[in-house]
Design a protein around this motif. Structure first.
Motif, mmCIF file in Angstrom:
data_model
loop_
_atom_site.group_PDB
_atom_site.id
_atom_site.type_symbol
_atom_site.label_atom_id
_atom_site.label_comp_id
_atom_site.label_asym_id
_atom_site.label_seq_id
_atom_site.Cartn_x
_atom_site.Cartn_y
_atom_site.Cartn_z
ATOM 1 N N THR A 107 0.853 -1.185 0.000
ATOM 2 C CA THR A 107 0.000 0.000 0.000
ATOM 3 C C THR A 107 0.888 1.235 0.000
ATOM 4 O OG1 THR A 107 -1.826 -1.101 1.149
ATOM 5 C CG2 THR A 107 -1.750 1.297 1.286
ATOM 6 N N LYS A 108 0.489 2.228 -0.811
ATOM 7 C CA LYS A 108 1.226 3.487 -0.871
ATOM 8 C C LYS A 108 0.226 4.631 -1.018
ATOM 9 C CE LYS A 108 4.917 6.116 -1.225
ATOM 10 N NZ LYS A 108 5.897 6.257 -0.118
ATOM 11 N N THR A 109 0.328 5.612 -0.132
ATOM 12 C CA THR A 109 -0.533 6.785 -0.201
ATOM 13 C C THR A 109 0.314 8.040 -0.368
ATOM 14 O OG1 THR A 109 -0.554 6.989 2.205
ATOM 15 C CG2 THR A 109 -2.363 5.758 1.195
ATOM 16 N N PHE A 110 -0.231 8.997 -1.099
ATOM 17 C CA PHE A 110 0.348 10.325 -1.239
ATOM 18 C C PHE A 110 -0.691 11.314 -0.716
ATOM 19 C CE2 PHE A 110 2.273 7.744 -4.596
ATOM 20 C CZ PHE A 110 3.622 7.964 -4.358
ATOM 21 N N GLY A 111 -0.496 11.792 0.503
ATOM 22 C CA GLY A 111 -1.530 12.616 1.134
ATOM 23 C C GLY A 111 -2.765 11.773 1.398
ATOM 24 N N THR A 112 -3.882 12.172 0.821
ATOM 25 C CA THR A 112 -5.126 11.414 0.993
ATOM 26 C C THR A 112 -5.372 10.442 -0.171
ATOM 27 O OG1 THR A 112 -6.402 13.165 -0.097
ATOM 28 C CG2 THR A 112 -6.183 13.280 2.310
ATOM 29 N N PHE A 113 -4.476 10.456 -1.181
ATOM 30 C CA PHE A 113 -4.671 9.606 -2.359
ATOM 31 C C PHE A 113 -3.968 8.272 -2.164
ATOM 32 C CE2 PHE A 113 -3.053 8.212 -6.585
ATOM 33 C CZ PHE A 113 -4.281 7.852 -7.124
ATOM 34 N N LYS A 114 -4.706 7.179 -2.346
ATOM 35 C CA LYS A 114 -4.131 5.844 -2.210
ATOM 36 C C LYS A 114 -3.744 5.348 -3.605
ATOM 37 C CE LYS A 114 -5.636 3.034 0.952
ATOM 38 N NZ LYS A 114 -6.442 2.051 1.734
ATOM 39 N N ALA A 115 -2.453 5.404 -3.906
ATOM 40 C CA ALA A 115 -1.970 5.029 -5.235
ATOM 41 C C ALA A 115 -1.908 3.514 -5.416
ATOM 42 C CB ALA A 115 -0.592 5.642 -5.480
ATOM 43 N N LEU A 116 -1.499 2.800 -4.371
ATOM 44 C CA LEU A 116 -1.487 1.337 -4.376
ATOM 45 C C LEU A 116 -2.295 0.856 -3.189
ATOM 46 C CD1 LEU A 116 2.262 0.506 -5.205
ATOM 47 C CD2 LEU A 116 0.334 0.788 -6.786
ATOM 48 N N ASP A 117 -3.159 -0.122 -3.437
ATOM 49 C CA ASP A 117 -4.105 -0.572 -2.420
ATOM 50 C C ASP A 117 -3.986 -2.081 -2.230
ATOM 51 O OD1 ASP A 117 -6.202 -0.925 -0.699
ATOM 52 O OD2 ASP A 117 -7.759 -0.219 -2.059
ATOM 53 N N ASP A 118 -3.126 -2.492 -1.295
ATOM 54 C CA ASP A 118 -2.942 -3.912 -0.984
ATOM 55 C C ASP A 118 -2.556 -4.698 -2.239
ATOM 56 O OD1 ASP A 118 -2.892 -5.918 1.012
ATOM 57 O OD2 ASP A 118 -4.827 -6.683 0.335
ATOM 58 N N LEU A 119 -1.626 -4.147 -3.002
ATOM 59 C CA LEU A 119 -1.228 -4.727 -4.286
ATOM 60 C C LEU A 119 -0.273 -5.897 -4.093
ATOM 61 C CD1 LEU A 119 -1.151 -4.537 -7.437
ATOM 62 C CD2 LEU A 119 0.856 -3.055 -7.145
ATOM 63 N N SER A 120 -0.574 -7.006 -4.751
ATOM 64 C CA SER A 120 0.327 -8.157 -4.796
ATOM 65 C C SER A 120 0.606 -8.505 -6.256
ATOM 66 C CB SER A 120 -0.277 -9.365 -4.083
ATOM 67 O OG SER A 120 -0.379 -9.124 -2.689
ATOM 68 N N MET A 121 1.853 -8.856 -6.536
ATOM 69 C CA MET A 121 2.276 -9.171 -7.903
ATOM 70 C C MET A 121 3.421 -10.165 -7.844
ATOM 71 S SD MET A 121 4.058 -6.570 -10.699
ATOM 72 C CE MET A 121 2.948 -5.267 -10.217
ATOM 73 N N HIS A 122 3.447 -11.103 -8.789
ATOM 74 C CA HIS A 122 4.527 -12.083 -8.843
ATOM 75 C C HIS A 122 5.011 -12.200 -10.283
ATOM 76 C CE1 HIS A 122 7.013 -15.525 -7.929
ATOM 77 N NE2 HIS A 122 6.439 -16.186 -8.924
ATOM 78 N N VAL A 123 6.274 -11.874 -10.514
ATOM 79 C CA VAL A 123 6.881 -11.966 -11.841
ATOM 80 C C VAL A 123 7.877 -13.124 -11.815
ATOM 81 C CG1 VAL A 123 8.172 -10.756 -13.631
ATOM 82 C CG2 VAL A 123 6.667 -9.467 -12.085
ATOM 83 N N PRO A 124 7.576 -14.256 -12.491
ATOM 84 C CA PRO A 124 8.468 -15.417 -12.437
ATOM 85 C C PRO A 124 9.812 -15.149 -13.114
ATOM 86 C CG PRO A 124 6.278 -16.004 -13.274
ATOM 87 C CD PRO A 124 6.358 -14.521 -13.276
ATOM 88 N N ARG A 125 10.806 -15.871 -12.701
ATOM 89 C CA ARG A 125 12.134 -15.765 -13.308
ATOM 90 C C ARG A 125 12.062 -16.161 -14.783
ATOM 91 N NH1 ARG A 125 17.452 -15.421 -12.273
ATOM 92 N NH2 ARG A 125 18.880 -16.603 -13.587
ATOM 93 N N GLY A 126 12.692 -15.359 -15.644
ATOM 94 C CA GLY A 126 12.730 -15.660 -17.068
ATOM 95 C C GLY A 126 11.456 -15.330 -17.811
#
Length: 293
Positions: free
Chosen positions: A8-27
């Motif tokens: 999660t990432k917020t800038f002031g009152t704006f939530k830019a990322l909201d409980d974001l999960s991501m998986h990028v496999p090798r290769g």
């Protein structure tokens, strides 16, 4: 290889990322897509260690990326907005990159002059936008990164150079198992090169899986007759007697629903990545609306 967990990432009152999960496999060649303002560039700045998350974990091979210069030296990053030192030439930028990246390949750098054909000594701020983008690839590929992160990478390049750049990247993936993450609005191009896709909206990950699985789980059904019961219909339109339905499910599941119904005609067609993107976002009120002018 690259992983974000509940970031999660917020800038002031704006939530830019909201409980974001991501998986990028090798290769993998991973396409990160989403509408403008979805949070893609913010996610990339976390993956490259530019931003510190408010909460959550961002790792490469299980090790935290933020404030880790060893991991960052194994990453190549080309942002949408290219920056070079104002008075620097390509040769001067080569010396700078060589000082930052221990695996910088001078032999490859010389070979790439035959491909990009850029001036060696002219000030890069005088380059066109396309030439600056080529210079970024010229330098970044020579760092021999284990992870290559690209934000709108071929914007401003002509069609021939776009193909040349993609060939260089895919050759690196094939030879060195480089992990590539690409954020782009050109979904037709991503469909040709990506094997994994993540679709973001409003700082969240809506859908993440291999492109083959994604395309195998959504179909376009064209038919003449009554619509069968039990179909998971995402979109429906009609032209004369021909009905076109976008349905969720694989071909075998959909055909099983069609068998009990006597249809005059039907055909099952695969969806492009662009169509999948539109209809997935349609589920969160992002469908294309008709406006009468």
């Amino acid at each position: 290889m690259l992983e974000m967990k509940n970031v999660t990432k917020t800038f002031g009152t704006f939530k830019a990322l909201d409980d974001l999960s991501m998986h990028v496999p090798r290769g993998a060649v991973y396409g990160l897509v989403g509408p403008n303002g979805a949070g893609k560039s913010t996610a990339i700045r976390h993956l490259t260690g530019v931003y510190r998350p408010d909460c959550g974990q961002i790792t490469m091979e299980g090790v935290a990326i933020y404030e880790n210069p060893i991991l960052k030296s194994r990453m190549g990053y080309i942002p949408d907005d290219i920056f070079f030192f104002p008075s620097a030439s390509l040769e001067e930028m080569r010396r700078f990159y060589r000082s930052m990246y221990p695996k910088f390949d001078d032999k490859l750098f010389e070979e790439l002059y035959d491909i990009f054909k850029l001036p060696k000594k002219g000030q890069m701020r005088r380059f066109s936008k396309g030439m600056q983008k080529q210079a970024a690839f010229h330098l970044t590929i020579c760092t021999r990164p284990d992870v290559l992160i690209l934000d709108e990478p071929v914007d401003g390049l002509d069609p021939v150079m776009r193909r040349q750049v993609w060939n260089l990247i895919l050759s690196d993936v094939a030879q060195r198992q480089t992990t590539v993450l690409i954020s782009s609005h050109n979904l037709r191009e991503l469909e040709d090169i990506c094997d994994h896709v993540g679709i973001m909206d409003s700082g969240k990950m809506l859908l993440e899986r291999s492109l083959a699985d994604m395309q195998g789980n959504m179909l376009k059904l064209q038919m003449v007759g009554d619509v069968p019961q039990g179909l998971d219909i995402l979109h429906e339109s009609q032209s004369g007697r021909l009905k076109t339905l976008v349905v969720r499910g694989n071909a075998q599941e959909v055909e099983a629903r069609l068998q009990p119904v006597k249809l005059t005609y039907y055909d099952l067609l695969p969806l492009s990545l662009e169509e999948i993107f539109i209809y997935e976002l349609g589920g969160v009120n992002y469908e294309v609306k008709n406006i009468v002018l």
